[in-house]
Scaffold this active site. Structure first.
Site, PDB file in Angstrom:
ATOM      1  N   ASP A 170      22.737  -8.869 -49.121  1.00 18.00           N
ATOM      2  CA  ASP A 170      22.251  -9.781 -50.156  1.00 18.00           C
ATOM      3  C   ASP A 170      21.301 -10.858 -49.648  1.00 18.00           C
ATOM      4  OD1 ASP A 170      23.462  -8.399 -52.141  1.00 18.00           O
ATOM      5  OD2 ASP A 170      25.063  -9.836 -52.527  1.00 18.00           O
ATOM      6  N   TYR A 179      27.393 -10.549 -59.108  1.00 19.75           N
ATOM      7  CA  TYR A 179      28.325 -11.447 -58.422  1.00 19.75           C
ATOM      8  C   TYR A 179      27.802 -12.860 -58.283  1.00 19.75           C
ATOM      9  CZ  TYR A 179      32.248  -8.657 -56.810  1.00 19.75           C
ATOM     10  OH  TYR A 179      33.408  -7.941 -56.749  1.00 19.75           O
TER      11      TYR A 179
END
Ligand SMILES: *[C@@H]1O[C@H](CO)[C@@H](O)[C@H](O)[C@H]1NC(C)=O
Ligand SMILES: *[C@@H]1O[C@H](CO)[C@@H](O)[C@H](O)[C@H]1NC(C)=O
Ligand SMILES: *[C@@H]1O[C@H](CO)[C@@H](O)[C@H](O)[C@H]1NC(C)=O
Ligand SMILES: *[C@@H]1O[C@H](CO)[C@@H](O)[C@H](O)[C@H]1NC(C)=O
Ligand SMILES: *[C@@H]1O[C@H](CO)[C@@H](O)[C@H](O)[C@H]1NC(C)=O
Ligand SMILES: [Cu+2]
EC number: 1.4.3.-
Length: 677
Positions: A326, A413
């Protein structure tokens, strides 16, 4: 006339006051610290400098990274200790893709607007995606004939379909081009798109040409239903759960911290809050005041999350590639979101904004990106003494913590990233996960119907929450009372008593400490046997002779479960150990490599440390992996309550004694209308 005159003076005064303000403090524009993030003006200058080198047209230029090129650490430290006002020269590091294929790395001197150096990156791995190319890519399927057909075939309405993009990973291909996988979802009847995947469709988009280059429509599982997937309060039907009672936080003396530019002073702490489009929040030059020696002592030169690795554990055709990085692929700083005052942060919080460069190089503003606040910190220390006859002794100190908070939302998320500081000298970094599970659509509604391995938990009808991990790796560049530090591992061992004349015991435990000489000595898998992990300054001892240090108090350790030669694990090899130590090296910032998208794992922490360099009594960096193996459960659906993990960096023989012995509890607030104090 008189009134006019008076007004005029007032206006003049106001004008003068404003002008003066402009010169003295203007936090967003003025550089007050060499590690300040690039300002809006600096980003514009960098953009102009790059476009001067590659004018558009005829060139096509996309900015994939624009950030502060780290000034030499020696310069920063000299600047910090000399008290001079002008920070060292500032440079920017830029990664740009020119003409859709050449990856250029440039260093730009900001003051002179010159390109100081540049090179073309040819090795495997691509830069962080831009937000703009992601938004272009996700619009492709809805304009692509075969996909429109697939959607119609499923009886879905095209205007109620949204798509999302996913990095493709690397599975042994010798050569590849920049690409994204696309997956579409139904938003009919819910905002919770991630739990309503339209499965069976594989779409690959080439990013250089921005076109769909692969398309398959195979298996069709039903789109999980929209009922009971909403999370917006305005869309939920009563009855609601019992109302929670209100709280007040009120600081009649104002906050106990001051922010000048990006520098914070609070209680005994001083530190700097930086920002990087890839790392997000960066804590630097943290030092703590020691009342015994009447000065501030260095603790942490820099701390930030270097990478976040999220491999999913379904090897099937539609899921195998989901092994995300990420920070390197999506940009942790780029994915930061505005905080909601009063809810993300308490009423007394102060906020910082950030700027980053868009893909055309222009500065983008993110409001309320970081908040800083104090909160009740529980008990600092206490004792009730009932052992002294006729005396009642009870001493309790309540504590206050300072929190620096940001939220990084990468797709489904949300990561709440906190740095908590304590007057006792502890720093407690923590991560809390929330947001929405990635769901795989299946043809079953009850666990009785499960035949094969479903690679997850049936969290709702037709919905598998797929197993996955979240591995965060922290870069922690300690400078305990100076740059030269050592890494000490203290093991516990059981000693058998052999001479029964000397003791009635058969055993006891003691410790044995080892100073790590090289990078190999420092690699540690935690949790298998008890140990203590300490960074010390071997050149500096307390009055009783202990080396001054800081200890890592870890959380429950997690270890990778994939084979070491599996492709995602090669790229995420920095998770092979929980603790690593390297000698400080300006270029070793990203544990998964500088170019992570489709990387082959040849620029990771695991590769650098093979040099097995010396780390004793040197400027060293501690890397610590915080991992969560996530087995989803029904409570994670339709949205996940915060799941937190964290660790503590705690002074260990750093102070001569309890540093908060003479820290009194904060005064009690006399609240209007409240009888008791
Ligand atoms: C990019 O393409 C244009 C047009 O073909 C060309 O003039 C320019 O030199 C190219 N830029 C680089 C850096 O190669
Ligand atoms: C959208 O949702 C409504 C109500 O949930 C349903 O009646 C309708 O058929 C759905 N439309 C499509 C195209 O799925
Ligand atoms: C598709 O959805 C749009 C927007 O929700 C709606 O206006 C339209 O009538 C729908 N079409 C069909 C065929 O249901
Ligand atoms: C322990 O004490 C006994 C009796 O005094 C003696 O005989 C024996 O040698 C001693 N053992 C050791 C290991 O000293
Ligand atoms: C810094 O790290 C890079 C990458 O590992 C390496 O090539 C370089 O030699 C290192 N520099 C020093 C001074 O150790
Ligand atoms: Cu998870």
């Amino acid at each position: 006339m008189k009134l006019f005159h008076y007004l005029f003076s007032l206006l003049t005064l106001l004008f003068l006051f404003q002008a003066k303000e402009g010169v003295s403090i203007s936090p967003l524009q003025l550089i007050t610290h060499p590690l300040d993030p690039l300002t809006k003006q600096e980003i514009t200058l960098v953009q102009a400098t790059v476009l001067k080198k590659y004018p558009t047209p005829p060139n096509h230029v996309f900015f994939h990274y624009v950030g502060l090129d780290d000034p030499d650490k020696t310069h920063v430290l000299k600047w910090a200790s000399s008290g001079t006002k002008t920070p060292p020269q500032r440079s920017a590091f830029v990664v740009a893709i020119v003409n859709n294929s050449q990856i250029h790395e440039l260093i730009i001197n900001i003051k002179s607007s010159n390109v100081v150096s540049y090179k073309i990156h040819l090795d495997p791995g691509f830069p962080t995606l831009t937000l703009e190319e992601q938004s272009l890519a996700i619009s492709l399927p809805l304009k692509y004939g075969p996909d429109v057909e697939s959607i119609n075939k499923r009886g879905l309405n095209l205007s109620e379909v949204v798509c999302s993009c996913f990095t493709v990973g690397w599975y042994g291909e010798a050569k590849s081009t920049r690409a994204l996988r696309l997956e579409c979802f139904s938003k009919n009847g819910t905002a919770n798109i991630y739990v309503r995947p339209i499965s069976g469709i594989n779409i690959l988009a080439d990013l250089d040409t921005m076109k769909i280059v692969e398309y398959h429509d195979n298996v069709v599982e039903p789109v999980p239903k929209a009922e009971n997937t909403e999370y917006r309060a305005s869309h939920l039907k009563p009855p609601f759960s019992p109302r929670l009672h209100s709280f007040a936080s009120h600081q009649p003396e104002g906050p106990g911290f001051t922010i000048k530019g990006h520098s914070i002073s609070w209680a005994n702490w001083k530190f700097h809050i930086g920002y990087d489009v890839r790392a997000g929040v960066i804590i630097s030059t943290a030092s703590i005041y020691d009342p015994e020696v009447h000065k501030s002592r260095q603790v942490l030169y820099r701390g930030y999350i270097s990478e976040l690795f999220v491999p999913y554990q379904d090897p099937g055709e539609e899921w195998y590639y989901k092994t995300f990085f990420d920070a390197g692929e999506f940009g942790f700083g780029q994915s930061m979101v505005s905080l909601e005052p009063l809810h993300d942060c308490p009423p007394q919080a102060q906020f910082l904004d950030v700027y980053f460069a868009a893909s055309d190089g222009s500065p983008q503003h993110l409001e309320n990106a970081i908040c800083v606040f104090e909160q009740y910190g529980g008990i600092s220390w206490r004792h009730t003494e009932s052992g002294i006859p006729n005396e009642q002794i009870r001493e309790v100190r309540s504590d206050v913590s300072l929190i620096v908070r940001s939220v990084v939302t990468v797709g489904n998320y949300d990561n709440v990233i906190d740095w908590e500081f304590k007057p006792s000298g502890s720093i407690k970094p923590s991560i809390s996960l929330s947001g929405i599970l990635e769901i795989k659509a299946v043809d079953i509604t009850h666990t009785d119907q499960i035949k094969d391995d479903q690679h997850g938990t049936l969290v709702s009808e037709h919905s598998i929450g797929v197993y996955h991990d979240h591995y965060y790796i922290y870069h922690l560049d300690f400078d305990i009372d100076g740059v030269d530090n050592s890494f000490v591992k203290t093991n516990f061992k059981t000693v058998q008593v052999t001479d029964y004349n000397s003791s009635k015991r058969k055993s006891y435990w003691t410790t044995s400490s080892e100073v790590a000489k090289t990078e190999s000595d420092a690699k540690t898998k935690l949790g298998f046997s008890p140990s203590e992990i300490v960074i010390v300054n071997p050149n500096k001892k307390t009055s009783t002779g202990n080396e001054v240090g800081y200890r890592l108090v870890p959380n429950a350790a997690s270890h990778p479960l994939l084979r070491e030669d599996d492709y995602p694990q090669r790229r995420g090899a920095f998770t092979n150990y929980n603790v690593w130590v390297t000698p400080y090296n300006k270029t070793e910032k990203w544990a998964g490599g500088l170019f992570v998208d489709q990387s082959h794992g040849d620029d990771t922490l695991a590769v650098w440390t093979k040099q097995n360099r010396g780390i004793e009594n040197k400027d060293i960096v501690l890397w610590y992996v915080v991992g969560i193996h996530h087995v989803p459960c029904q409570e994670d659906f339709p949205i996940m309550p915060l799941l937190s993990t964290g660790f503590e960096l705690r002074p260990t023989n750093f102070f001569e004694r309890n540093p908060v012995l003479k820290t009194l509890s904060p005064d009690i607030v006399k609240w209007p209308g409240c009888g008791k104090p």
